[in-house]
Scaffold this motif. Structure first.
Motif, PDB file in Angstrom:
ATOM      1  N   THR A 173       0.829  -1.207   0.000  1.00  0.00           N
ATOM      2  CA  THR A 173       0.000   0.000   0.000  1.00  0.00           C
ATOM      3  C   THR A 173       0.863   1.255   0.000  1.00  0.00           C
ATOM      4  O   THR A 173       0.582   2.212  -0.734  1.00  0.00           O
ATOM      5  CB  THR A 173      -0.964  -0.007   1.200  1.00  0.00           C
ATOM      6  OG1 THR A 173      -1.757  -1.195   1.152  1.00  0.00           O
ATOM      7  CG2 THR A 173      -1.872   1.205   1.189  1.00  0.00           C
ATOM      8  N   HIS A 201       2.324   1.680  -3.423  1.00  0.00           N
ATOM      9  CA  HIS A 201       1.233   2.024  -4.338  1.00  0.00           C
ATOM     10  C   HIS A 201       0.904   3.521  -4.246  1.00  0.00           C
ATOM     11  O   HIS A 201       0.789   4.217  -5.268  1.00  0.00           O
ATOM     12  CB  HIS A 201       0.017   1.166  -3.973  1.00  0.00           C
ATOM     13  CG  HIS A 201      -1.121   1.262  -4.911  1.00  0.00           C
ATOM     14  ND1 HIS A 201      -1.389   0.301  -5.849  1.00  0.00           N
ATOM     15  CD2 HIS A 201      -2.085   2.195  -5.055  1.00  0.00           C
ATOM     16  CE1 HIS A 201      -2.458   0.645  -6.526  1.00  0.00           C
ATOM     17  NE2 HIS A 201      -2.905   1.800  -6.058  1.00  0.00           N
ATOM     18  N   ASP A 228      -3.284   3.685 -11.367  1.00  0.00           N
ATOM     19  CA  ASP A 228      -3.656   2.347 -10.900  1.00  0.00           C
ATOM     20  C   ASP A 228      -3.486   1.320 -12.010  1.00  0.00           C
ATOM     21  O   ASP A 228      -2.992   0.218 -11.771  1.00  0.00           O
ATOM     22  CB  ASP A 228      -5.109   2.327 -10.413  1.00  0.00           C
ATOM     23  CG  ASP A 228      -5.264   2.870  -9.007  1.00  0.00           C
ATOM     24  OD1 ASP A 228      -4.334   2.703  -8.198  1.00  0.00           O
ATOM     25  OD2 ASP A 228      -6.318   3.449  -8.713  1.00  0.00           O
ATOM     26  N   LEU A 231       0.141   0.472 -12.371  1.00  0.00           N
ATOM     27  CA  LEU A 231       0.588  -0.321 -11.224  1.00  0.00           C
ATOM     28  C   LEU A 231       0.111  -1.767 -11.342  1.00  0.00           C
ATOM     29  O   LEU A 231       0.893  -2.694 -11.073  1.00  0.00           O
ATOM     30  CB  LEU A 231       0.079   0.298  -9.921  1.00  0.00           C
ATOM     31  CG  LEU A 231       0.812   1.559  -9.469  1.00  0.00           C
ATOM     32  CD1 LEU A 231       0.037   2.233  -8.358  1.00  0.00           C
ATOM     33  CD2 LEU A 231       2.217   1.238  -9.034  1.00  0.00           C
ATOM     34  N   TRP A 263       1.498  -4.781  -9.211  1.00  0.00           N
ATOM     35  CA  TRP A 263       1.243  -4.232  -7.875  1.00  0.00           C
ATOM     36  C   TRP A 263      -0.252  -4.241  -7.606  1.00  0.00           C
ATOM     37  O   TRP A 263      -0.889  -3.205  -7.542  1.00  0.00           O
ATOM     38  CB  TRP A 263       1.801  -2.818  -7.749  1.00  0.00           C
ATOM     39  CG  TRP A 263       3.276  -2.798  -7.682  1.00  0.00           C
ATOM     40  CD1 TRP A 263       4.135  -2.624  -8.713  1.00  0.00           C
ATOM     41  CD2 TRP A 263       4.087  -2.984  -6.514  1.00  0.00           C
ATOM     42  NE1 TRP A 263       5.431  -2.690  -8.273  1.00  0.00           N
ATOM     43  CE2 TRP A 263       5.421  -2.910  -6.917  1.00  0.00           C
ATOM     44  CE3 TRP A 263       3.804  -3.206  -5.177  1.00  0.00           C
ATOM     45  CZ2 TRP A 263       6.480  -3.053  -6.019  1.00  0.00           C
ATOM     46  CZ3 TRP A 263       4.849  -3.348  -4.283  1.00  0.00           C
ATOM     47  CH2 TRP A 263       6.178  -3.269  -4.710  1.00  0.00           C
TER      48      TRP A 263
END
Length: 117
Positions: free
Chosen positions: A95, A98, A108, A111, A116
């Motif tokens: 987290t 991220h 996002d 990622l 991730w």
């Protein structure tokens, strides 16, 4: 059953996750604060972390005099999905990375493409 952990211990894990981020990246972070918050917003109660602000890639010449960006790491939702402290350590690390990535303008979708999840 959620993992039981004090806020102090959870904050330590966030600090340890930050210690694992390469110093070169931490040095590039600008005008951002990282907070541990007990609960996620009511409209997304399962959220583990949130970046709020202006990513470095979006800042222009007129970026000045603004409040710091915020990275919130949500303790209770994280503990709710973990089975033990080792799971919490892993989830916090993911987290933190991220949300820092969002500070650098990484979406996002990118990622997830990088693994991730």
């Amino acid at each position: 059953m959620p993992v039981r952990m004090s806020k102090e211990r959870f904050e330590e894990l966030v600090g340890e996750a930050l210690d694992e981020v390469p110093p070169e990246l931490l040095d590039l972070m600008d005008n951002v604060v990282i907070l541990v918050v007990d609960d996620a917003p009511p409209d997304d109660p399962d959220l583990l972390g949130l970046y709020e602000g202006h990513a470095l890639t979006e800042r222009g010449w007129d970026y000045a005099g603004v409040l710091p960006d915020r990275i919130s790491i949500y303790r209770n939702p994280t503990l709710a999905i973990c089975d033990d402290e080792d799971d919490v350590v892993e989830e916090v690390a993911i987290t933190v990375v991220h949300e820092i990535a969002h500070h650098f303008g990484i979406s996002d979708a990118r990622l997830h493409a990088l693994g991730w999840d």
